[in-house]
Write an enzyme that holds these catalytic residues in place. Structure first.
Site, PDB file in Angstrom:
ATOM      1  N   GLY A  42       0.992  -1.356  -0.015  1.00  0.00           N
ATOM      2  CA  GLY A  42       0.192  -0.124   0.002  1.00  0.00           C
ATOM      3  C   GLY A  42       0.952   1.363  -0.101  1.00  0.00           C
ATOM      4  O   GLY A  42       0.652   2.314  -0.941  1.00  0.00           O
ATOM      5  N   SER A  70      -6.940  -9.122  -3.117  1.00  0.00           N
ATOM      6  CA  SER A  70      -7.103  -8.140  -1.871  1.00  0.00           C
ATOM      7  C   SER A  70      -6.235  -7.027  -1.897  1.00  0.00           C
ATOM      8  O   SER A  70      -6.764  -5.900  -0.870  1.00  0.00           O
ATOM      9  CB  SER A  70      -7.400  -8.899  -0.574  1.00  0.00           C
ATOM     10  OG  SER A  70      -6.137  -9.479  -0.165  1.00  0.00           O
ATOM     11  N   ASN A  71      -5.295  -7.040  -2.345  1.00  0.00           N
ATOM     12  CA  ASN A  71      -4.345  -5.837  -2.549  1.00  0.00           C
ATOM     13  C   ASN A  71      -4.756  -4.737  -3.404  1.00  0.00           C
ATOM     14  O   ASN A  71      -4.229  -3.565  -2.939  1.00  0.00           O
ATOM     15  CB  ASN A  71      -3.012  -6.461  -2.875  1.00  0.00           C
ATOM     16  CG  ASN A  71      -2.075  -7.595  -2.024  1.00  0.00           C
ATOM     17  OD1 ASN A  71      -1.499  -8.007  -2.641  1.00  0.00           O
ATOM     18  ND2 ASN A  71      -2.617  -7.479  -0.936  1.00  0.00           N
ATOM     19  N   LEU A  72      -5.394  -5.148  -4.580  1.00  0.00           N
ATOM     20  CA  LEU A  72      -5.743  -4.259  -5.486  1.00  0.00           C
ATOM     21  C   LEU A  72      -6.537  -2.845  -5.046  1.00  0.00           C
ATOM     22  O   LEU A  72      -6.588  -2.034  -5.935  1.00  0.00           O
ATOM     23  CB  LEU A  72      -6.320  -4.864  -6.670  1.00  0.00           C
ATOM     24  CG  LEU A  72      -5.517  -6.102  -7.244  1.00  0.00           C
ATOM     25  CD1 LEU A  72      -6.258  -6.714  -8.272  1.00  0.00           C
ATOM     26  CD2 LEU A  72      -3.947  -5.904  -7.509  1.00  0.00           C
ATOM     27  N   GLN A  73      -7.204  -2.940  -4.035  1.00  0.00           N
ATOM     28  CA  GLN A  73      -7.923  -1.833  -3.543  1.00  0.00           C
ATOM     29  C   GLN A  73      -7.253  -0.692  -3.165  1.00  0.00           C
ATOM     30  O   GLN A  73      -7.527   0.309  -3.077  1.00  0.00           O
ATOM     31  CB  GLN A  73      -8.944  -2.411  -2.402  1.00  0.00           C
ATOM     32  CG  GLN A  73      -9.283  -1.374  -1.205  1.00  0.00           C
ATOM     33  CD  GLN A  73      -8.628  -1.586  -0.162  1.00  0.00           C
ATOM     34  OE1 GLN A  73      -7.412  -1.883  -0.083  1.00  0.00           O
ATOM     35  NE2 GLN A  73      -9.149  -1.236   1.213  1.00  0.00           N
ATOM     36  N   ARG A  74      -5.815  -0.744  -3.101  1.00  0.00           N
ATOM     37  CA  ARG A  74      -5.025   0.242  -2.749  1.00  0.00           C
ATOM     38  C   ARG A  74      -3.719   0.328  -3.211  1.00  0.00           C
ATOM     39  O   ARG A  74      -3.008   1.367  -3.479  1.00  0.00           O
ATOM     40  CB  ARG A  74      -4.591   0.111  -1.139  1.00  0.00           C
ATOM     41  CG  ARG A  74      -4.148  -1.240  -0.385  1.00  0.00           C
ATOM     42  CD  ARG A  74      -4.374  -1.043   1.027  1.00  0.00           C
ATOM     43  NE  ARG A  74      -3.807  -2.525   1.620  1.00  0.00           N
ATOM     44  CZ  ARG A  74      -4.264  -3.553   1.523  1.00  0.00           C
ATOM     45  NH1 ARG A  74      -5.481  -3.798   0.730  1.00  0.00           N
ATOM     46  NH2 ARG A  74      -3.617  -4.765   1.782  1.00  0.00           N
ATOM     47  N   LYS A  87       5.530  -9.466  -6.150  1.00  0.00           N
ATOM     48  CA  LYS A  87       5.381  -8.091  -6.107  1.00  0.00           C
ATOM     49  C   LYS A  87       6.351  -7.398  -6.699  1.00  0.00           C
ATOM     50  O   LYS A  87       6.392  -6.411  -7.612  1.00  0.00           O
ATOM     51  CB  LYS A  87       5.002  -7.504  -4.788  1.00  0.00           C
ATOM     52  CG  LYS A  87       3.593  -7.939  -4.317  1.00  0.00           C
ATOM     53  CD  LYS A  87       3.216  -7.116  -2.952  1.00  0.00           C
ATOM     54  CE  LYS A  87       1.751  -7.532  -2.354  1.00  0.00           C
ATOM     55  NZ  LYS A  87       1.473  -6.821  -1.057  1.00  0.00           N
ATOM     56  N   CYS A 171      16.150   9.286  16.030  1.00  0.00           N
ATOM     57  CA  CYS A 171      15.850   8.105  15.391  1.00  0.00           C
ATOM     58  C   CYS A 171      14.381   7.513  15.670  1.00  0.00           C
ATOM     59  O   CYS A 171      13.711   8.346  16.710  1.00  0.00           O
ATOM     60  CB  CYS A 171      16.789   6.888  15.518  1.00  0.00           C
ATOM     61  SG  CYS A 171      16.697   6.064  16.832  1.00  0.00           S
ATOM     62  N   CYS A 188      -3.853  -4.498   9.481  1.00  0.00           N
ATOM     63  CA  CYS A 188      -4.726  -4.102   8.347  1.00  0.00           C
ATOM     64  C   CYS A 188      -5.616  -5.301   7.899  1.00  0.00           C
ATOM     65  O   CYS A 188      -6.966  -5.025   7.628  1.00  0.00           O
ATOM     66  CB  CYS A 188      -4.090  -3.898   7.108  1.00  0.00           C
ATOM     67  SG  CYS A 188      -3.192  -2.040   7.191  1.00  0.00           S
TER      68      CYS A 188
END
Lengths: 274, 91
Positions: A42, A70-74, A87, A171, A188
């Protein structure tokens, strides 16, 4: 550094070139720069997209996942036809299509204490687009020891955080010495996440990366920007270098070899034999 | 004074802005936290360690300034905004 941009590059980067702040010199710097993006999810997707468009000459991408539907929504650099593909390969194909000036170095593996120093060593800057605390603490520690700037960004449901960690600034552990215990903060997959949220946060990370590479503007050093998508509100949380920081404070660690990144990532006694 | 909660803390409480009052002539952030937890007891095991200390990964802010150094002993007044700020990790 070569200032000789060819005709295609003069056209492609013209909106950068006409700015006083970037100009031909800044664009040449970008083309000569290398950035390691940890995670092509994301956050990594917009980071890779905008750094490639900006002409960052070398983009390293570390991720050991394959694209899921389910990754493609973002995760906007991956397409429906990429489902099941690593990926890093999907990211490299996206960049090749967008900008032939950019070389993508794919690292189809998980960032670990064993490979972190070696992976980071070849890059001018690292962007943290990971999705878990162990990787975030590992990156903070490894980048600090290697004196490589790190742009941190993270999301939770409808909220995001961005901060920039440079070798002579505080840091991540100065702000958050240890991670919450595993399971304390749901991820998430459990809570869900607004698809556009990592887009917003990733774009802020890409902005910080470009500023640092070109050497313009005021980076978010010693400041954590908190973003609330539901209220469309931001807060700037200032923080300072902690003298007791186990990484960048006096007597901090000089190696990550003894750090356990499996639980809270804590460092109790940085140098037990010192 | 008013508490502002972020991320999973707000989720757990079910609210992200909560007014509390403390009946003390010299109130501290610890008093304000006690007042918060009296209303939202479900936060207690999220903000305190087993030893009863504030979790080290939670930043305590007073009027936007990080006061984690003085922590729960930080003096506060009625019109202060306090915040508890956890790290998040999603990507």
């Amino acid at each position: 550094m070569s200032l000789s941009l060819d005709a295609t590059q003069l056209d492609r980067y013209s909106r950068h070139l006409i700015t006083d702040e970037i100009g031909p010199e800044g664009q040449a710097t970008l083309l000569d720069s290398s950035v390691l993006v940890v995670g092509a999810g994301g956050l990594g997707a917009p980071v890779i997209q905008y750094l490639a468009a900006a002409g960052v000459g070398t983009l390293g991408v570390v991720d050991d996942d394959v694209v899921e539907r389910s990754n493609l929504q973002r995760q906007v650099i991956h397409a429906d036809s990429d489902v099941g593909r690593p990926k890093v390969d999907s990211a490299a194909a996206f960049v090749a299509d967008l900008n032939p000036d950019v070389t993508v170095e794919t690292h189809d593996r998980r960032l670990s204490p064993d490979n972190a120093a070696e992976l980071i060593a070849d890059y001018d800057l690292v962007v943290d687009g990971s999705d878990n605390f162990p990787t975030r603490y590992l990156l903070n520690d490894a980048c600090r020891l290697a004196e490589v700037p790190l742009v941190n960004g993270a999301v939770y449901k409808f909220e995001g955080q961005v901060t920039t960690l440079v070798p002579d600034g505080p840091c991540y552990r100065c702000l958050f010495p240890e991670a919450p215990d595993p399971g304390t903060v749901p991820d998430c997959a459990t809570t869900g996440v607004l698809g556009v949220l990592p887009g917003t946060i990733g774009c802020l990370q890409a902005t910080e990366a470009v500023k640092l590479l070109v050497g313009v503007g005021d980076p978010l050093v010693g400041t954590l920007l908190s973003y609330d998508a539901m209220e469309l509100a931001t807060e700037r949380v200032p923080y300072q270098q902690s003298p007791d920081c186990p990484v960048c404070g006096e007597g901090g660690i000089d190696s990550i070899a003894a750090v356990d990144y499996s639980d809270g990532c804590g460092i109790d006694d940085p140098q037990p034999n010192a | 004074m008013r508490w502002k909660l972020f991320a999973d803390l707000a989720e757990r409480a079910g609210d992200d802005e909560i007014n509390v009052s403390v009946d003390d002539s010299e109130p501290t952030a610890g008093d304000a936290l006690d007042a918060l937890l009296a209303e939202y007891p479900q936060l207690a095991d999220r903000v305190f360690t087993a030893d009863g200390d504030l979790e080290s990964h939670l930043n305590l802010l007073r009027n936007g300034e990080n006061v984690s150094d003085t922590g729960l002993a930080t003096p506060v007044s009625d019109d202060d905004e306090l915040a508890l700020f956890p790290p998040v990790s999603g990507g």
